[in-house]
Design a protein around this motif. Structure first.
Motif, PDB file in Angstrom:
ATOM      1  N   SER A   1       0.841  -1.210   0.000  1.00 29.33           N
ATOM      2  CA  SER A   1       0.000   0.000   0.000  1.00 29.33           C
ATOM      3  C   SER A   1       0.872   1.254   0.000  1.00 29.33           C
ATOM      4  N   ALA A   2       2.064   1.177   0.627  1.00 28.41           N
ATOM      5  CA  ALA A   2       2.966   2.348   0.636  1.00 28.41           C
ATOM      6  C   ALA A   2       3.404   2.673  -0.790  1.00 28.41           C
ATOM      7  N   GLU A   3       3.744   1.630  -1.565  1.00 27.61           N
ATOM      8  CA  GLU A   3       4.147   1.860  -2.962  1.00 27.61           C
ATOM      9  C   GLU A   3       2.961   2.361  -3.785  1.00 27.61           C
TER      10      GLU A   3
ATOM     11  N   ARG B   1      -7.193  -9.859   3.178  1.00 25.46           N
ATOM     12  CA  ARG B   1      -8.241  -8.871   2.832  1.00 25.46           C
ATOM     13  C   ARG B   1      -7.812  -7.464   3.228  1.00 25.46           C
ATOM     14  N   LEU B   2      -7.266  -7.325   4.450  1.00 29.35           N
ATOM     15  CA  LEU B   2      -6.828  -5.991   4.919  1.00 29.35           C
ATOM     16  C   LEU B   2      -5.721  -5.430   4.030  1.00 29.35           C
ATOM     17  N   ALA B   3      -4.800  -6.312   3.595  1.00 25.47           N
ATOM     18  CA  ALA B   3      -3.694  -5.852   2.751  1.00 25.47           C
ATOM     19  C   ALA B   3      -4.211  -5.382   1.392  1.00 25.47           C
ATOM     20  N   TYR B   4      -5.128  -6.153   0.782  1.00 26.56           N
ATOM     21  CA  TYR B   4      -5.655  -5.763  -0.534  1.00 26.56           C
ATOM     22  C   TYR B   4      -6.503  -4.493  -0.415  1.00 26.56           C
ATOM     23  N   GLN B   5      -7.280  -4.414   0.668  1.00 28.62           N
ATOM     24  CA  GLN B   5      -8.122  -3.231   0.877  1.00 28.62           C
ATOM     25  C   GLN B   5      -7.259  -1.976   1.037  1.00 28.62           C
ATOM     26  N   SER B   6      -6.129  -2.114   1.756  1.00 26.32           N
ATOM     27  CA  SER B   6      -5.281  -0.932   1.993  1.00 26.32           C
ATOM     28  C   SER B   6      -4.689  -0.416   0.680  1.00 26.32           C
TER      29      SER B   6
ATOM     30  N   ASP C   1      -7.541   1.407  -1.026  1.00 23.32           N
ATOM     31  CA  ASP C   1      -7.762   2.698  -0.354  1.00 23.32           C
ATOM     32  C   ASP C   1      -6.686   3.705  -0.747  1.00 23.32           C
ATOM     33  N   ALA C   2      -5.447   3.217  -0.880  1.00 16.94           N
ATOM     34  CA  ALA C   2      -4.322   4.121  -1.202  1.00 16.94           C
ATOM     35  C   ALA C   2      -4.443   4.685  -2.607  1.00 16.94           C
ATOM     36  N   MET C   3      -5.237   4.021  -3.476  1.00 21.41           N
ATOM     37  CA  MET C   3      -5.324   4.452  -4.876  1.00 21.41           C
ATOM     38  C   MET C   3      -6.525   5.351  -5.171  1.00 21.41           C
ATOM     39  N   GLY C   4      -7.150   5.914  -4.138  1.00 24.54           N
ATOM     40  CA  GLY C   4      -8.263   6.849  -4.397  1.00 24.54           C
ATOM     41  C   GLY C   4      -9.381   6.154  -5.138  1.00 24.54           C
TER      42      GLY C   4
ATOM     43  N   VAL D   1     -13.171  -7.176  -0.733  1.00 28.17           N
ATOM     44  CA  VAL D   1     -12.727  -5.772  -0.776  1.00 28.17           C
ATOM     45  C   VAL D   1     -13.863  -4.897  -1.304  1.00 28.17           C
ATOM     46  N   SER D   2     -13.731  -3.626  -1.014  1.00 31.28           N
ATOM     47  CA  SER D   2     -14.802  -2.702  -1.401  1.00 31.28           C
ATOM     48  C   SER D   2     -14.186  -1.396  -1.927  1.00 31.28           C
ATOM     49  N   PRO D   3     -14.702  -0.825  -3.019  1.00 29.77           N
ATOM     50  CA  PRO D   3     -15.740  -1.378  -3.895  1.00 29.77           C
ATOM     51  C   PRO D   3     -15.135  -2.426  -4.839  1.00 29.77           C
TER      52      PRO D   3
END
Length: 838
Positions: free
Chosen positions: A549-551, A585-590, A593-596, A651-653
């Motif tokens: 997510s940082a990248e 799931r948390l890793a993919y969601q983050s 989220d990081a990509m707007g 993940v959402s959306p």
């Protein structure tokens, strides 16, 4: 020797699981090019002698040692793979060449964690380099402890009369600069020997007044030839000319290397003509800049009159040490925040040195004797530096520079000097040797470039300079320090030159080039967040390849239109158990989220082949690259993929999540996963399902693109794997790496066929391999029908800018002609002609 025929039993030099050479992930070792032997994946941090003998060779970079046993068997003990590239960092050799060692004696110690993090693999080898005379028979292939019996060495029976080679012909000579990273260490030396053995003629290498037969691995390594050094080659015999040409080619073809981690090749000083007004050095960080030259001097202390109050001085030293500790802690926090792993590693080492009892006790002892804290600290460091430098190891010399850095920092704190350099922004800084903390300060200060009288191209300072984009030259010699302050100079790091008396025209030309480059980068960045449209209005999406997510956040800040490839392996490696569904799931969601509001393409786990997981034991494979990889692994272990698909469906959306399947070779594989995905959507009562795409990375998938596109929502070409599978050349093969070029016309034809097949079903095609990041390839990919390029985050602005200067219809016309060319170099030449890089 007297016991030449005696059978010898070798004991394990390391503790850990034993592997046959065939399982070693390195083509030179695995092929037996170096000789017969065995490998161990080590669990301890010290390499021991497997038998009594004499040390006949010690690698310059401290990662390998060769022993000659009393019966004449020569044993290369090589710690880790590609460890020569660490330039000695993390290794400490405990024996010298010529020393007699006993069975079980420690030979070298290494920092297990540091070396494991930085090298390709810790798998270590014991190779019988004169396998023509001896045979190695394994005693065990189970795990061993140091000292356990491991191999029997038996002398081979002489096979008849040696063949006499006619050496009456003329001796032919040539000379060449060594292209191999780290010089002629074990792997390139084995390639040279293998090449020489293909000819009847006898060949020799000559360097620095010494010669070695090309038949002798030890002889070649003992010449200690560095990277970019020049060697002479001589051959004599019936096929001398052919042998000479083959050896010159082998010496000048670099081993496979990971270009993004590569230090710039040092420019050899040998035989370079002297040039008035120019100092020659070695490039540590590339670039071309002009500016005033300012010398940075070390702190000099006045003579110590002695008789100070020890309690006061100890208190002063403690306070200064605390100040420096907190400064370094702050640097470490910033480095972690910005994911600067190099910077973090360097200053973590500084923090450890600051706690070193040898230093602190020596300083405290001097203070007790009446010395001032400044002089006590200074002397305790000088003594340690002297000890380290006399050991003649590049690693330990680098450690001495780190100590000098701490000396300066603590002295500044003791003397109460504010950390201020009397150097203007835009200056080119000259010093005997800069320290890492100097470099960080100078970089914040806005200097234009760095040059040092001493130093090396792989030092900590060089690593930091490359990270900061500061041109840097090292090893310029002491003349550098005699130059007049503030004189205008040109630092041409790429050319290894410091021009001391540039003409007004030359200065203006360099300053203009600097300005042009800065302006171009600024313009590219300013427009990085706008869509990339060709001159005739075609929209090309420029996305980013990321692994966290940082990248992803970094990619969005750089203007990415989305994530074109999220490699999920980052969640699965370097651990003992698989991540559970919630963690995934948390890793993919983050990342989402990081990509707007941008879409994210997530590739399902791609392990197997050369990427193994400790908790997922797979059968040993003779050719892992052609074995259980990618989607094939999911067929063997369906529960892994099931868990990953469940995590992705949460993940959402979901509309912004696209799933990509690696290593697909047939339509049934795709249909099977498509059905599984549909079943899971039904089970989870989802009305919407994510798009499902296929990686095109084997020729079969490219040839079946039309059939795959009927059932896939998009196709993404992985040019790295597609190149090696199409050309039948392992990307990691020592002698072939430079020929694995994705602009080969055969690759371009497969890309063209992929795009044509996808177009039948109105599917889009992206490229997420390294070719997408090559600006030279951008017009070709657009011309063949690619509509999405996924690149490294820092290149987004540059690739978008490249797209905007192209006419898509012209790209299509010219690219068709490129398919008819005969080689990758012909394609590259044509691209430079049609679409020059600015």
């Amino acid at each position: 020797m007297h016991n030449n025929n005696k059978e010898l039993t070798l004991s394990a030099p390391l503790s850990g699981p034993v592997l046959t050479l065939a399982k070693v992930p390195d083509p030179v070792f695995a092929s037996g090019a170096m000789g017969d032997g065995i490998a161990i994946d080590p669990l301890n941090d010290t390499l021991h002698a497997p038998c009594a003998g004499v040390v006949v060779h010690v690698a310059r970079t401290g990662h390998a040692v060769t022993l000659r046993a009393d019966n004449g068997a020569e044993l290369l003990l090589h710690l880790g793979l590609d460890t020569v590239e660490l330039q000695g960092e993390g290794f400490s050799m405990l024996v010298k060449e010529g020393a007699r060692v006993a069975n079980g004696q420690p030979l070298l110690r290494y920092d297990l964690d540091k070396v494991a993090q930085q090298c390709k693999s810790l798998v270590s080898l014991m190779i019988l380099t004169n396998s023509q005379d001896f045979q190695a028979r394994p005693i065990t292939l189970k795990s061993v402890k140091v000292g356990d019996p491991l191999l029997h060495i038996v002398r081979r029976l002489a096979s008849g009369v040696p063949v006499e080679v006619d050496l009456s012909g003329a001796e032919v000579h040539g000379h060449i600069r060594i292209a191999h990273r780290g010089g002629l260490h074990a792997r390139p030396a084995a390639l040279i020997r293998q090449t020489a053995q293909g000819f009847k003629s006898k060949s020799q290498l000559h360097f620095a007044g010494k010669s070695a037969s090309c038949d002798s691995l030890i002889g070649i390594m003992s010449l200690a030839v560095g990277e970019q050094e020049e060697v002479q080659v001589s051959s004599q015999g019936p096929d001398a000319e052919a042998a000479l040409q083959a050896l010159l080619t082998a010496l000048s073809t670099a081993l496979a290397q990971d270009s993004h981690t590569a230090a710039p090749a040092p420019i050899a000083q040998r035989n370079r003509p002297a040039e008035a007004g120019v100092l020659h050095g070695v490039c540590a960080a590339p670039g071309l800049v002009a500016g005033p030259l300012f010398r940075l001097n070390a702190i000099s202390l006045p003579v110590d009159a002695g008789s100070h109050d020890p309690a006061q001085q100890l208190q002063a030293l403690d306070t200064a040490l605390s100040v420096v500790r907190s400064e370094i802690d702050h640097t470490l926090t910033q480095a972690r925040k910005h994911k600067n792993t190099d910077e973090e590693a360097i200053f973590a080492a500084h923090l450890a040195l600051l706690e070193d009892p040898a230093l602190l006790d020596a300083a405290a002892h001097s203070i007790d004797q009446g010395s001032a804290a400044t002089h006590a600290w200074s002397q305790s460091i000088d003594v340690q530096c002297e000890v380290l430098q006399q050991l003649g190891s590049p690693l330990l010399a680098e450690r001495a520079n780190d100590l000098r850095d701490l000396k300066q920092r603590v002295l500044r704190a003791l003397l109460g000097e504010t950390w201020h350099y009397d150097i203007p922004p835009g200056a080119i800084v000259a010093a005997h040797e800069l320290t890492p903390s100097d470099l960080l300060q100078l970089s914040q200060h806005g200097v234009a470039g760095l040059c040092m009288a001493a130093g090396g191209a792989t030092s900590h300072v060089a690593i930091l300079a490359r990270g900061k984009g500061l041109p840097c030259l090292v090893a310029l010699g002491s003349t550098l320090l005699d130059q007049v302050q503030a004189q205008a100079v040109v630092l041409d790091a790429d050319g290894g030159r410091l021009e001391l008396t540039p003409s007004t025209e030359r200065l203006a030309e360099v300053q203009q080039a600097q300005l042009d480059h800065q302006q171009r980068r600024a313009q590219q960045q300013a427009k990085a967040h706008t869509p990339a449209l060709t001159l005739d209005g075609l929209h090309v999406e420029v996305a980013a390849n990321v692994a966290s997510s940082a990248e992803a956040a970094d990619a969005l800040a750089n203007g990415a239109d989305g994530v074109g490839l999220l490699r999920t392996e980052f969640l699965f490696v370097d651990r003992n158990t698989a991540p559970d569904e919630q963690e995934q799931r948390l890793a993919y969601q983050s990342v989402l989220d990081a990509m707007g509001d941008k879409s994210v393409i997530i590739r399902t786990i791609d392990v197997g082949g050369d990427k193994q997981l400790d908790y997922l034991p797979l059968p040993a494979e003779a050719n892992p690259v052609l074995g259980l990889r990618g989607i094939r692994l999911a067929q063997v272990r369906p529960e892994l993929l099931d868990q990953q698909l469940r995590a992705l469906l949460h993940v959402s959306p979901l509309s912004r999540c696209r799933i990509l399947l690696p290593m697909v070779t047939e339509v049934d594989e795709l249909l099977h996963i498509r059905q599984r995905l549909d079943a899971l959507c039904t089970e989870l009562e989802l009305t919407q399902r994510p798009e499902l795409g296929v990686m095109i990375e084997v020729p079969a998938a490219a040839l079946l693109a039309e059939q795959l596109a009927e059932h896939a929502d998009f196709l993404s070409i992985g040019t790295n794997d597609l190149s090696q599978y199409t050309l039948a050349m392992d990307r990691d093969h020592a002698g072939l790496a430079s020929r694995v070029d994705a602009l080969h016309p055969a690759l371009l034809r497969l890309i063209a066929q992929t795009c044509a097949g996808a177009a039948v079903h109105n599917r889009w095609v992206g490229v997420c391999g390294a070719l997408a990041s090559d600006p030279l390839a951008t017009p070709v990919l657009i011309g063949l029908g690619v509509s999405e390029l996924s690149v490294s985050p820092v290149q987004i602005g540059e690739i978008k800018d490249r797209v905007r200067h192209l006419d898509a219809s012209e790209c299509r016309r010219i690219s068709q002609g490129l398919l008819k060319l005969s080689s990758a170099s012909a394609v590259r030449h044509a691209c430079h002609q049609h679409w020059p890089l600015s």
